[in-house]
Design an enzyme around this catalytic site. Sequence first.
Site, PDB file in Angstrom:
ATOM      1  N   TYR A  28     -23.987 -46.972  31.846  1.00  0.00           N
ATOM      2  CA  TYR A  28     -23.189 -45.752  31.706  1.00  0.00           C
ATOM      3  C   TYR A  28     -24.075 -44.599  31.233  1.00  0.00           C
ATOM      4  O   TYR A  28     -24.007 -43.481  31.768  1.00  0.00           O
ATOM      5  CB  TYR A  28     -22.034 -45.986  30.733  1.00  0.00           C
ATOM      6  N   GLU A  50     -10.741 -40.842  27.710  1.00  0.00           N
ATOM      7  CA  GLU A  50     -11.079 -40.284  26.399  1.00  0.00           C
ATOM      8  C   GLU A  50      -9.863 -40.304  25.478  1.00  0.00           C
ATOM      9  O   GLU A  50      -9.982 -40.601  24.283  1.00  0.00           O
ATOM     10  CB  GLU A  50     -11.600 -38.846  26.542  1.00  0.00           C
ATOM     11  N   TRP A  58     -16.021 -46.377  22.412  1.00  0.00           N
ATOM     12  CA  TRP A  58     -16.098 -46.057  23.840  1.00  0.00           C
ATOM     13  C   TRP A  58     -16.435 -47.293  24.676  1.00  0.00           C
ATOM     14  O   TRP A  58     -15.936 -47.445  25.792  1.00  0.00           O
ATOM     15  CB  TRP A  58     -17.121 -44.959  24.066  1.00  0.00           C
TER      16      TRP A  58
END
Length: 212
Positions: A28, A50, A58
Site C-alpha cells: 500500500y 477512512e 489502517w
Amino acid sequence: MLLREMPEPPDRRKRCTWPGVDPLYVAYHDEEWGVPVHDDRRLFEFLILEGAQAGLSWITILRKRDAYRRAFSGFDPEKVARFDQRKVASLMQDAGIVRNRAKIESAIKNAKAFLAVQEELGSFDAYQWGFVDGRPLQNRRRTTKEVPASTAESDAFSKDLKRRGFGFVGSTIIYAHMQACGMVNDHLVRCFRHAQVQELGAAAPRRRLSGR
C-alpha cells in the site's frame, strides 16, 4: 491514518517507517499512498474506508478492503445511496467489515451527499482538489513525528464536508484521506517514494473549480 514508527522491511530501499514489514502495508505504501487520485469512485472508496477506520488501525481496514468492496457494491455511490434499512441490517451481520451501525449509516448518508456534490459541481474530484488549489502540497518531512494529524487545509475541507451533510469527516480523518489520495505528499524525504510521488504530482494537470 495515524503514523507510527515500525520495523523496516528487509529490502534495501529506504521507506517511511510506518508500514513496518507487513506485506500488505508495504505494498500500500509503495503503490498507492500519496499517489494523486482523480477518479470519483476511488475518492468515494477512500471516504468510506477512512470513515470506517475511525478508532481503528489502517492496516485493519486494508485487510477488510475486499470485503468492503463486495459489501458496498464496488464503492458505487449511486448504489450505496439506495441502501435501505434491510441492507443495513444485512451489513450488520457481515463479519468482513466493521459492524458499526453509525459508520454503516454514515456511509449511506455520505453517498447521497457525494452525489449531491457531483450534481452541483460536476465532479467530486474538482471539488476535493480545490482545497489544495488543484495541485498536491509537497512537504519535506524528515521524521514521522513531523507529520501533523491535521492542517488548515484539512480543517477547511472537513468543515465544508460537514456543512454538506457528510459524517465521520473530522479534520484528522480528512487529513488521512488527503494523504491517501495524494493531495499532500507526506512521504519522508529519505523515502524512495517521496521523489516519485512528487514527480507524479508535478506531471498531473491542475484540478480546480472555476472561480477558486
